[in-house]
Design a protein around this motif. Structure first.
Motif, PDB file in Angstrom:
ATOM      1  N   LEU A  48      46.385  52.437  43.211  1.00 59.20           N
ATOM      2  CA  LEU A  48      45.454  51.812  44.200  1.00 59.20           C
ATOM      3  C   LEU A  48      44.346  51.330  43.500  1.00 59.20           C
ATOM      4  O   LEU A  48      43.838  51.670  42.651  1.00 59.20           O
ATOM      5  CB  LEU A  48      44.873  53.032  45.243  1.00 59.20           C
ATOM      6  CG  LEU A  48      45.969  53.664  46.136  1.00 59.20           C
ATOM      7  CD1 LEU A  48      45.334  54.600  46.932  1.00 59.20           C
ATOM      8  CD2 LEU A  48      46.221  52.507  47.347  1.00 59.20           C
ATOM      9  N   ALA A  49      43.779  50.011  44.102  1.00 61.74           N
ATOM     10  CA  ALA A  49      42.606  49.375  43.802  1.00 61.74           C
ATOM     11  C   ALA A  49      41.962  48.752  44.815  1.00 61.74           C
ATOM     12  O   ALA A  49      42.713  48.016  45.572  1.00 61.74           O
ATOM     13  CB  ALA A  49      42.966  48.559  42.401  1.00 61.74           C
ATOM     14  N   ASN A  50      40.810  48.911  45.170  1.00 55.81           N
ATOM     15  CA  ASN A  50      39.916  48.303  45.873  1.00 55.81           C
ATOM     16  C   ASN A  50      40.709  48.811  47.238  1.00 55.81           C
ATOM     17  O   ASN A  50      40.910  47.756  48.196  1.00 55.81           O
ATOM     18  CB  ASN A  50      39.829  46.881  45.913  1.00 55.81           C
ATOM     19  CG  ASN A  50      38.629  46.604  44.774  1.00 55.81           C
ATOM     20  OD1 ASN A  50      38.129  47.643  44.368  1.00 55.81           O
ATOM     21  ND2 ASN A  50      38.471  45.225  44.512  1.00 55.81           N
ATOM     22  N   GLY A  51      41.142  49.848  47.602  1.00 58.22           N
ATOM     23  CA  GLY A  51      41.706  49.951  49.087  1.00 58.22           C
ATOM     24  C   GLY A  51      43.369  49.575  49.039  1.00 58.22           C
ATOM     25  O   GLY A  51      43.797  49.609  50.149  1.00 58.22           O
ATOM     26  N   ALA A  52      43.820  48.742  48.105  1.00 59.98           N
ATOM     27  CA  ALA A  52      45.128  48.121  48.198  1.00 59.98           C
ATOM     28  C   ALA A  52      46.123  48.719  47.313  1.00 59.98           C
ATOM     29  O   ALA A  52      45.806  49.137  46.098  1.00 59.98           O
ATOM     30  CB  ALA A  52      45.008  46.711  47.749  1.00 59.98           C
ATOM     31  N   GLY A  53      47.430  48.995  47.740  1.00 67.94           N
ATOM     32  CA  GLY A  53      48.443  49.659  46.948  1.00 67.94           C
ATOM     33  C   GLY A  53      49.069  48.840  46.190  1.00 67.94           C
ATOM     34  O   GLY A  53      49.564  47.532  46.714  1.00 67.94           O
ATOM     35  N   PHE A  54      49.396  49.039  44.799  1.00 64.87           N
ATOM     36  CA  PHE A  54      50.315  48.025  43.960  1.00 64.87           C
ATOM     37  C   PHE A  54      51.384  48.800  43.494  1.00 64.87           C
ATOM     38  O   PHE A  54      51.196  50.111  42.954  1.00 64.87           O
ATOM     39  CB  PHE A  54      49.548  47.750  42.814  1.00 64.87           C
ATOM     40  CG  PHE A  54      48.311  46.633  43.149  1.00 64.87           C
ATOM     41  CD1 PHE A  54      48.745  45.181  43.292  1.00 64.87           C
ATOM     42  CD2 PHE A  54      47.306  47.079  43.665  1.00 64.87           C
ATOM     43  CE1 PHE A  54      47.684  44.362  43.435  1.00 64.87           C
ATOM     44  CE2 PHE A  54      46.409  46.058  44.241  1.00 64.87           C
ATOM     45  CZ  PHE A  54      46.530  44.747  44.093  1.00 64.87           C
ATOM     46  N   ALA A  55      52.653  48.428  43.357  1.00 60.09           N
ATOM     47  CA  ALA A  55      53.716  48.948  42.653  1.00 60.09           C
ATOM     48  C   ALA A  55      54.002  47.922  41.499  1.00 60.09           C
ATOM     49  O   ALA A  55      54.442  46.808  41.641  1.00 60.09           O
ATOM     50  CB  ALA A  55      54.976  48.945  43.688  1.00 60.09           C
ATOM     51  N   LEU A  56      53.836  48.316  40.193  1.00 58.21           N
ATOM     52  CA  LEU A  56      54.046  47.794  39.016  1.00 58.21           C
ATOM     53  C   LEU A  56      55.411  48.183  38.594  1.00 58.21           C
ATOM     54  O   LEU A  56      55.801  49.350  38.231  1.00 58.21           O
ATOM     55  CB  LEU A  56      53.188  47.749  38.061  1.00 58.21           C
ATOM     56  CG  LEU A  56      51.692  47.773  38.584  1.00 58.21           C
ATOM     57  CD1 LEU A  56      50.749  48.466  37.278  1.00 58.21           C
ATOM     58  CD2 LEU A  56      51.255  46.320  38.619  1.00 58.21           C
TER      59      LEU A  56
END
Length: 105
Positions: A48-56
């Motif tokens: 998570l970064a700045n409230g957004a979820g990321f899948a790398l």
């Protein structure tokens, strides 16, 4: 993501990194998808970064009848390196830049 991976593949590894006070927890999933004509490995780091979820995700697919043994050989040489690279990527500011450019839901 984990549920989808469980439904369609075999979980090789699922690990969580506890959250320090300054940032949320992170997760790593490694899964194999075995089909009659190919084998695919997917390494996914969830953050998570700045409230957004990321899948790398990094994936590797090998086709053919010998795909299973070829993938085993590839994993022995590259599996730990791929996982370390995804886990070692520690620039949350980069995620924040991408998050800021995305529309809010």
């Amino acid at each position: 993501i984990l549920g989808n991976y469980r439904q369609h593949g075999r979980i090789i590894k699922a690990a969580s990194k506890p959250a320090p006070a300054s940032q949320p927890a992170e997760h790593m999933i490694v899964v194999s998808f075995v089909r009659p004509d190919f084998v695919e490995m997917a390494f996914t780091r969830l953050a998570l970064a700045n409230g957004a979820g990321f899948a790398l995700t990094y994936s590797r697919r090998i086709h053919g009848q010998a795909a299973g043994s070829q993938m085993s050989d590839w994993l022995n040489v590259n599996g730990n390196r791929v996982e370390r690279a995804l886990v070692g990527w520690s620039d949350p500011a980069t995620l924040a830049v991408y998050a800021a450019a995305l529309p809010e839901s």
